[in-house]
Design a protein around this motif. Structure first.
Motif, PDB file in Angstrom:
ATOM      1  N   PRO A  70       0.798  -1.225   0.000  1.00 54.06           N
ATOM      2  CA  PRO A  70       0.000   0.000   0.000  1.00 54.06           C
ATOM      3  C   PRO A  70       0.828   1.272   0.000  1.00 54.06           C
ATOM      4  N   GLU A  71       0.786   2.013  -1.133  1.00 51.16           N
ATOM      5  CA  GLU A  71       1.489   3.278  -1.192  1.00 51.16           C
ATOM      6  C   GLU A  71       0.938   4.290  -0.198  1.00 51.16           C
ATOM      7  N   GLU A  72      -0.352   4.109   0.199  1.00 50.41           N
ATOM      8  CA  GLU A  72      -0.950   5.078   1.104  1.00 50.41           C
ATOM      9  C   GLU A  72      -0.361   5.001   2.513  1.00 50.41           C
ATOM     10  N   SER A  73       0.309   3.884   2.882  1.00 48.79           N
ATOM     11  CA  SER A  73       0.899   3.774   4.212  1.00 48.79           C
ATOM     12  C   SER A  73       2.382   4.107   4.210  1.00 48.79           C
ATOM     13  N   ALA A  74       2.927   4.398   3.009  1.00 49.89           N
ATOM     14  CA  ALA A  74       4.363   4.611   2.893  1.00 49.89           C
ATOM     15  C   ALA A  74       4.722   6.081   3.117  1.00 49.89           C
ATOM     16  N   VAL A  75       5.925   6.296   3.644  1.00 44.97           N
ATOM     17  CA  VAL A  75       6.468   7.636   3.786  1.00 44.97           C
ATOM     18  C   VAL A  75       7.737   7.675   2.962  1.00 44.97           C
ATOM     19  N   GLY A  76       7.788   8.547   1.956  1.00 51.02           N
ATOM     20  CA  GLY A  76       8.920   8.549   1.051  1.00 51.02           C
ATOM     21  C   GLY A  76       9.626   9.885   0.999  1.00 51.02           C
ATOM     22  N   VAL A  77      10.939   9.860   0.758  1.00 50.08           N
ATOM     23  CA  VAL A  77      11.735  11.057   0.572  1.00 50.08           C
ATOM     24  C   VAL A  77      12.575  10.860  -0.673  1.00 50.08           C
ATOM     25  N   GLY A  78      12.384  11.721  -1.671  1.00 49.90           N
ATOM     26  CA  GLY A  78      13.201  11.658  -2.872  1.00 49.90           C
ATOM     27  C   GLY A  78      13.098  10.347  -3.614  1.00 49.90           C
ATOM     28  N   GLY A  79      11.937   9.699  -3.596  1.00 53.33           N
ATOM     29  CA  GLY A  79      11.761   8.446  -4.308  1.00 53.33           C
ATOM     30  C   GLY A  79      12.111   7.221  -3.503  1.00 53.33           C
ATOM     31  N   PHE A  80      12.662   7.388  -2.292  1.00 58.88           N
ATOM     32  CA  PHE A  80      12.919   6.266  -1.388  1.00 58.88           C
ATOM     33  C   PHE A  80      11.719   6.136  -0.456  1.00 58.88           C
ATOM     34  N   GLY A 132       2.491   6.698  -9.785  1.00 60.04           N
ATOM     35  CA  GLY A 132       3.616   7.347 -10.454  1.00 60.04           C
ATOM     36  C   GLY A 132       4.801   6.404 -10.543  1.00 60.04           C
ATOM     37  N   PRO A 133       6.036   6.936 -10.561  1.00 68.18           N
ATOM     38  CA  PRO A 133       7.222   6.076 -10.627  1.00 68.18           C
ATOM     39  C   PRO A 133       7.273   5.088  -9.472  1.00 68.18           C
ATOM     40  N   ALA A 134       7.889   3.940  -9.714  1.00 72.94           N
ATOM     41  CA  ALA A 134       7.959   2.906  -8.682  1.00 72.94           C
ATOM     42  C   ALA A 134       8.885   3.299  -7.543  1.00 72.94           C
ATOM     43  N   TRP A 142      13.720  -2.955  -2.632  1.00 72.89           N
ATOM     44  CA  TRP A 142      13.294  -3.470  -3.933  1.00 72.89           C
ATOM     45  C   TRP A 142      13.042  -2.299  -4.866  1.00 72.89           C
ATOM     46  N   ASN A 143      13.531  -2.463  -6.092  1.00 72.94           N
ATOM     47  CA  ASN A 143      13.535  -1.402  -7.103  1.00 72.94           C
ATOM     48  C   ASN A 143      13.052  -2.020  -8.408  1.00 72.94           C
TER      49      ASN A 143
END
Length: 224
Positions: A8-18, A80-82, A93-94
């Protein structure tokens, strides 16, 4: 969505694509294997599409069938981008990466091995990577070397980005089985100097020198 797996992308916290995700490593491994099986089939589809000689009517039927499959895959997808995802165990994982992504059929894929101070990989390049007849496109060679040299520069979990990449094309690189190597030559502050090569059974076909830069805030010369 029925049958959707939990990434779930909605639970993720990302910085600069990480992106940080609380997905257990075992589940990441399981899902990666599932996606790799699909990607392998799509990779075969790309090769078959390039080399097929079936008649126009058959091409149209196949196109329509593929359009229906694309619609099914798009019923649940990232917005958007993975990016690069990782969990608390630092399993990353990328899957969208153009060189080694498990979900990217454009990727050969490259599987880099770390052996002491040398990174190496064996890969087989087919019709999708052709430039001159029977030979690997020069831009593909540069992409593969940029990746494996970046892997060498980024050893021990440090971050390094490509500053410059100088290519020397010794001769044509034939499609088929190839061997790649990269190693650090020296380090100066935040700069990491790396050498790399692509070889076939007859020796090196492409060589490269690169300068990779650690971002500001990264300890210079650390990690090795």
């Amino acid at each position: 969505m029925t049958g959707r797996r939990s990434f779930p992308e909605e639970s993720a916290v990302g910085v600069g694509g990480f992106v940080r995700e609380d997905t257990p490593t075992a589940e990441v491994d399981r899902r990666e294997a599932v996606m790799a099986s699909l990607t392998g089939t799509v990779r075969e589809l790309i090769d078959a599409t390039i080399r097929t000689t079936v008649d126009d009517d058959e091409v149209h039927r196949i196109r329509d069938g593929l359009a229906a499959l694309v619609a099914r895959l798009r019923t649940a997808q990232l917005p958007g981008p993975a990016g690069i995802r990782y969990n608390a165990e630092l399993r990353s994982w990328n899957w969208g990466n153009a060189v080694m992504g498990a979900a990217n059929a454009i990727a050969p894929p490259l599987r880099v091995q770390h052996d002491s101070s040398v990174c190496h990989a064996d890969v087989v390049l087919g019709a999708a990577y052709e430039g001159p007849p029977g030979l690997v496109h020069g831009g593909v060679s540069a992409m593969l070397l940029d990746h494996i040299m970046g892997e060498a520069a980024s050893a021990m979990r440090r971050t390094a980005f490509t500053g410059t990449l100088t290519m020397r094309y010794r001769r044509g690189t034939p499609l088929g089985p190839l061997h790649l190597e990269a190693s650090i030559v020296r380090e100066e502050g935040r700069k990491i100097f790396v050498a790399g090569s692509i070889s076939d059974a007859g020796g090196a076909t492409v060589e490269a020198d690169g300068v990779f830069i650690q971002p500001v805030g990264t300890p210079a010369g650390g990690g090795r």
